[in-house]
Design a protein around this motif. Structure first.
Motif, PDB file in Angstrom:
ATOM      1  N   THR A 126       0.834  -1.204   0.000  1.00 28.25           N
ATOM      2  CA  THR A 126       0.000   0.000   0.000  1.00 28.25           C
ATOM      3  C   THR A 126       0.865   1.250   0.000  1.00 28.25           C
ATOM      4  OG1 THR A 126      -1.730  -1.193   1.203  1.00 28.25           O
ATOM      5  CG2 THR A 126      -1.822   1.217   1.230  1.00 28.25           C
ATOM      6  N   LEU A 127       1.944   1.232   0.770  1.00 30.71           N
ATOM      7  CA  LEU A 127       2.869   2.367   0.836  1.00 30.71           C
ATOM      8  C   LEU A 127       3.491   2.656  -0.532  1.00 30.71           C
ATOM      9  CD1 LEU A 127       4.286   4.361   2.844  1.00 30.71           C
ATOM     10  CD2 LEU A 127       6.137   2.687   2.978  1.00 30.71           C
ATOM     11  N   ILE A 128       3.877   1.606  -1.222  1.00 32.60           N
ATOM     12  CA  ILE A 128       4.483   1.781  -2.551  1.00 32.60           C
ATOM     13  C   ILE A 128       3.445   2.279  -3.544  1.00 32.60           C
ATOM     14  CG2 ILE A 128       5.553   0.553  -4.473  1.00 32.60           C
ATOM     15  CD1 ILE A 128       6.844  -1.313  -2.408  1.00 32.60           C
ATOM     16  N   MET A 129       2.214   1.765  -3.478  1.00 33.66           N
ATOM     17  CA  MET A 129       1.174   2.184  -4.410  1.00 33.66           C
ATOM     18  C   MET A 129       0.796   3.658  -4.221  1.00 33.66           C
ATOM     19  SD  MET A 129      -1.437  -1.040  -4.874  1.00 33.66           S
ATOM     20  CE  MET A 129      -2.168  -0.309  -6.340  1.00 33.66           C
ATOM     21  N   LEU A 130       0.940   4.184  -2.995  1.00 35.42           N
ATOM     22  CA  LEU A 130       0.677   5.607  -2.765  1.00 35.42           C
ATOM     23  C   LEU A 130       1.739   6.486  -3.428  1.00 35.42           C
ATOM     24  CD1 LEU A 130      -0.440   5.508   0.981  1.00 35.42           C
ATOM     25  CD2 LEU A 130      -1.876   5.948  -1.021  1.00 35.42           C
ATOM     26  N   GLN A 131       2.944   5.912  -3.632  1.00 35.40           N
ATOM     27  CA  GLN A 131       4.034   6.563  -4.371  1.00 35.40           C
ATOM     28  C   GLN A 131       4.466   7.894  -3.739  1.00 35.40           C
ATOM     29  OE1 GLN A 131       3.373   6.200  -8.782  1.00 35.40           O
ATOM     30  NE2 GLN A 131       1.504   5.122  -8.151  1.00 35.40           N
ATOM     31  N   ARG A 132       4.473   7.923  -2.397  1.00 36.82           N
ATOM     32  CA  ARG A 132       4.914   9.125  -1.689  1.00 36.82           C
ATOM     33  C   ARG A 132       6.234   8.905  -0.956  1.00 36.82           C
ATOM     34  NH1 ARG A 132      -0.988  10.122   1.157  1.00 36.82           N
ATOM     35  NH2 ARG A 132      -2.153  10.602  -0.778  1.00 36.82           N
ATOM     36  N   ASP A 160       4.486  -8.497  -5.626  1.00 36.14           N
ATOM     37  CA  ASP A 160       3.540  -9.574  -5.944  1.00 36.14           C
ATOM     38  C   ASP A 160       2.112  -9.161  -5.600  1.00 36.14           C
ATOM     39  OD1 ASP A 160       5.550 -11.211  -6.855  1.00 36.14           O
ATOM     40  OD2 ASP A 160       5.795 -12.285  -4.961  1.00 36.14           O
ATOM     41  N   ILE A 161       1.952  -8.487  -4.474  1.00 33.67           N
ATOM     42  CA  ILE A 161       0.621  -8.020  -4.071  1.00 33.67           C
ATOM     43  C   ILE A 161       0.116  -6.956  -5.051  1.00 33.67           C
ATOM     44  CG2 ILE A 161      -0.679  -6.803  -2.282  1.00 33.67           C
ATOM     45  CD1 ILE A 161       1.213  -8.101  -0.219  1.00 33.67           C
ATOM     46  N   ILE A 162       0.993  -6.020  -5.419  1.00 33.99           N
ATOM     47  CA  ILE A 162       0.611  -4.958  -6.361  1.00 33.99           C
ATOM     48  C   ILE A 162       0.234  -5.559  -7.711  1.00 33.99           C
ATOM     49  CG2 ILE A 162       1.447  -2.950  -7.631  1.00 33.99           C
ATOM     50  CD1 ILE A 162       3.254  -2.359  -5.166  1.00 33.99           C
ATOM     51  N   ALA A 163       1.020  -6.545  -8.173  1.00 34.24           N
ATOM     52  CA  ALA A 163       0.741  -7.185  -9.464  1.00 34.24           C
ATOM     53  C   ALA A 163      -0.655  -7.797  -9.469  1.00 34.24           C
ATOM     54  CB  ALA A 163       1.794  -8.250  -9.752  1.00 34.24           C
ATOM     55  N   GLU A 164      -1.035  -8.440  -8.368  1.00 33.64           N
ATOM     56  CA  GLU A 164      -2.363  -9.050  -8.297  1.00 33.64           C
ATOM     57  C   GLU A 164      -3.443  -7.980  -8.253  1.00 33.64           C
ATOM     58  OE1 GLU A 164      -3.205 -12.917  -6.199  1.00 33.64           O
ATOM     59  OE2 GLU A 164      -4.227 -11.538  -4.821  1.00 33.64           O
ATOM     60  N   LYS A 165      -3.198  -6.893  -7.514  1.00 35.71           N
ATOM     61  CA  LYS A 165      -4.175  -5.804  -7.465  1.00 35.71           C
ATOM     62  C   LYS A 165      -4.400  -5.187  -8.852  1.00 35.71           C
ATOM     63  CE  LYS A 165      -3.540  -4.274  -2.655  1.00 35.71           C
ATOM     64  NZ  LYS A 165      -4.961  -4.300  -2.264  1.00 35.71           N
ATOM     65  N   LEU A 262       9.355   0.675  -8.823  1.00 34.02           N
ATOM     66  CA  LEU A 262       8.808  -0.574  -8.287  1.00 34.02           C
ATOM     67  C   LEU A 262       7.400  -0.833  -8.843  1.00 34.02           C
ATOM     68  CD1 LEU A 262       9.953  -0.267  -4.559  1.00 34.02           C
ATOM     69  CD2 LEU A 262      10.849  -1.850  -6.274  1.00 34.02           C
ATOM     70  N   MET A 263       6.618   0.235  -8.987  1.00 37.10           N
ATOM     71  CA  MET A 263       5.272   0.088  -9.550  1.00 37.10           C
ATOM     72  C   MET A 263       5.343  -0.442 -10.981  1.00 37.10           C
ATOM     73  SD  MET A 263       2.629   0.721  -7.632  1.00 37.10           S
ATOM     74  CE  MET A 263       1.411   0.980  -8.911  1.00 37.10           C
ATOM     75  N   GLU A 264       6.256   0.097 -11.781  1.00 34.58           N
ATOM     76  CA  GLU A 264       6.381  -0.360 -13.169  1.00 34.58           C
ATOM     77  C   GLU A 264       6.796  -1.826 -13.237  1.00 34.58           C
ATOM     78  OE1 GLU A 264       8.974   2.236 -15.287  1.00 34.58           O
ATOM     79  OE2 GLU A 264       7.571   3.940 -15.261  1.00 34.58           O
ATOM     80  N   GLU A 265       7.703  -2.222 -12.347  1.00 39.82           N
ATOM     81  CA  GLU A 265       8.129  -3.623 -12.320  1.00 39.82           C
ATOM     82  C   GLU A 265       6.956  -4.533 -11.934  1.00 39.82           C
ATOM     83  OE1 GLU A 265      11.398  -3.753  -9.615  1.00 39.82           O
ATOM     84  OE2 GLU A 265      12.741  -2.578 -10.917  1.00 39.82           O
ATOM     85  N   ALA A 266       6.160  -4.089 -10.969  1.00 37.53           N
ATOM     86  CA  ALA A 266       4.997  -4.880 -10.545  1.00 37.53           C
ATOM     87  C   ALA A 266       3.947  -4.955 -11.659  1.00 37.53           C
ATOM     88  CB  ALA A 266       4.388  -4.268  -9.280  1.00 37.53           C
ATOM     89  N   ASP A 269       5.060  -7.414 -14.289  1.00 33.23           N
ATOM     90  CA  ASP A 269       4.862  -8.779 -13.815  1.00 33.23           C
ATOM     91  C   ASP A 269       3.378  -9.144 -13.843  1.00 33.23           C
ATOM     92  OD1 ASP A 269       5.461 -11.298 -12.492  1.00 33.23           O
ATOM     93  OD2 ASP A 269       4.646 -10.387 -10.676  1.00 33.23           O
ATOM     94  N   GLY A 270       2.517  -8.238 -13.379  1.00 32.28           N
ATOM     95  CA  GLY A 270       1.083  -8.512 -13.356  1.00 32.28           C
ATOM     96  C   GLY A 270       0.515  -8.687 -14.752  1.00 32.28           C
ATOM     97  N   TYR A 271       1.035  -7.893 -15.688  1.00 33.72           N
ATOM     98  CA  TYR A 271       0.540  -8.016 -17.064  1.00 33.72           C
ATOM     99  C   TYR A 271       0.967  -9.338 -17.695  1.00 33.72           C
ATOM    100  CZ  TYR A 271       0.194  -7.419 -22.086  1.00 33.72           C
ATOM    101  OH  TYR A 271      -0.078  -7.636 -23.411  1.00 33.72           O
ATOM    102  N   SER A 272       2.274  -9.638 -17.631  1.00 32.30           N
ATOM    103  CA  SER A 272       2.790 -10.830 -18.320  1.00 32.30           C
ATOM    104  C   SER A 272       2.356 -12.127 -17.646  1.00 32.30           C
ATOM    105  CB  SER A 272       4.317 -10.768 -18.399  1.00 32.30           C
ATOM    106  OG  SER A 272       4.882 -10.739 -17.092  1.00 32.30           O
ATOM    107  N   ARG A 273       2.222 -12.118 -16.327  1.00 33.91           N
ATOM    108  CA  ARG A 273       1.942 -13.358 -15.594  1.00 33.91           C
ATOM    109  C   ARG A 273       0.456 -13.581 -15.359  1.00 33.91           C
ATOM    110  NH1 ARG A 273       1.862 -14.264 -10.055  1.00 33.91           N
ATOM    111  NH2 ARG A 273       2.641 -12.162  -9.674  1.00 33.91           N
TER     112      ARG A 273
END
Length: 404
Positions: A126-132, A160-165, A262-266, A269-273
């Motif tokens: 959640t902290l990473i997704m807020l991007q602050r 992994d959590i972000i990719a699933e979200k 980190l968001m772009e990497e997630a 991963d979420g797109y390809s997997r």
């Protein structure tokens, strides 16, 4: 009133009264041919094609309603069913949209994201997704402990959590779906170890084939799927990965920095997997269903032309559809099969009046060479009357050929 009447009426552009009457007859167990032939006064004269369309759409909507009930129960059992969510599901009749809404609540096997949540890494995600956060690596150190050995493991679990979200986000899936809908490609390649087999040669046109999915004809798509089922071809559906990922970046990534990286990497991963395999399966199913419908339509039209071909060749024919209450429907076709005359003759029952005379006048007027009688109500009695025209040679035309 049937709950689907309004929906079916709008979808098929038929009056609601006729749809409701047809659904009532179907619910009573009446068959489509029976309704089309004997219940015209109830349905307003709907033909068998329209009745079949009503029946098919009613079946699909019934199944969708059962699916919605299951989804609502599952979400409610989780304690996550809000009034707004219930309203969205109940008001939607689009199967794809309903499945997208349900996806975040759908019971899953133990995924990588679930493992990360069990390790307590969801707050970091959640902290990473807020991007602050300026330094997410330092923030990740707070999550290192018994279950998480290193900061890299903590960050990977958060991704992994972000990719699933991202993969479960309804808007994200619609954006990727739009790319597939517009520009998806279907590709097929031969299985190399079977390329030289004789049975594989009938699929040689598809050993290295690529075409836009929306332009691929039904017979080519079905041929590729048969080759795949027989183990000679590998068939896949692809889209522009860069465009899909760019759309996801624009939705989820704001600015530049460590969290954004980190968001772009997630997202990648979420797109390809997760997203891409799901879209490939979805469009494979949709394209197969569309191709099947087109193949059935072509077969139906070819069969229709075959059945409508004149079995006796070029002869002038009088066709009689027997009936008692509504009379015998009579048509006359010329030698090329064109309708030249039609009428109703009451041959049997209380309304019958000189039926033989009527039939003789029609036969003489159009120089009929053959008579076809339908096999239905009063067909035997009507046939007995018509047989007199043939057996007694009542027609006096000197040019008349022997009637069949």
């Amino acid at each position: 009133m049937n709950p689907f009447t309004s929906h079916i009426s709008t979808a098929l552009q038929l009056p609601a009264r006729q749809v409701e009457a047809t659904l009532g007859l179907l619910d009573e167990g009446c068959t489509i041919p029976f309704i089309a032939r004997y219940r015209k006064e109830h349905t307003g004269g709907l033909d068998e094609v329209q009745i079949a369309a009503i029946n098919d759409l009613n079946g699909k909507l019934t199944e969708l309603r059962k699916r919605k009930d299951t989804i609502l129960k599952t979400i409610n059992d989780q304690g996550k069913l809000t009034d707004a969510l219930r309203q969205r599901i109940e008001q939607s009749w689009d199967a794809t949209e309903i499945e997208d809404i349900y996806l975040p609540y759908k019971p899953k096997r133990r995924t990588r994201a679930q493992v990360a949540r069990e390790k307590g890494l969801e707050p970091l995600a959640t902290l990473i997704m807020l991007q602050r956060e300026q330094d997410p690596t330092s923030a990740a150190k707070r999550f290192v402990g018994k279950d998480v050995a290193t900061t890299d493991e903590a960050l990977q679990g958060a991704k992994d959590i972000i990719a699933e979200k991202v993969s479960e986000d309804e808007q994200a899936r619609q954006k990727v779906r739009a790319v597939y809908r517009r520009g998806a490609m279907i590709e097929s390649h031969v299985v190399k170890k079977k390329a030289e087999e004789e049975a594989a040669q009938k699929y040689s046109d598809y050993f290295d084939f690529s075409e836009q999915l929306r332009r691929c004809s039904s017979h080519r798509l079905l041929a590729m799927r048969r080759g795949e089922a027989e183990g000679f071809l590998k068939v896949g559906i692809t889209a522009d990965d860069d465009e899909c990922q760019d759309r996801l970046y624009r939705q989820f990534v704001r600015g530049r920095g460590a969290c954004q990286q980190l968001m772009e990497e997630a997202i990648d991963d979420g797109y390809s997997r997760l997203i891409r395999p799901s879209m490939e399966n979805e469009f494979a199913g949709l394209s197969k269903e569309k191709a099947d419908e087109e193949a059935i339509r072509v077969f139906r039209e070819n069969l229709r032309q075959l059945l409508l071909a004149a079995p006796l060749g070029q002869k002038r024919v009088m066709g009689v559809d027997p009936g008692i209450r509504t009379g015998c429907k009579v048509v006359v076709l010329d030698a090329q099969g064109n309708l030249v005359y039609h009428t109703v003759v009451f041959a049997v029952g209380d309304k019958a009046k000189s039926p033989l005379q009527h039939f003789e006048e029609i036969a003489r007027r159009f120089d009929i060479e053959a008579i076809a009688v339908g096999n239905g109500t009063a067909s035997r009695e009507t046939s007995d009357i018509l047989r007199q025209i043939k057996d007694e040679s009542t027609l006096k035309s000197p040019q008349r050929k022997k009637m069949q």
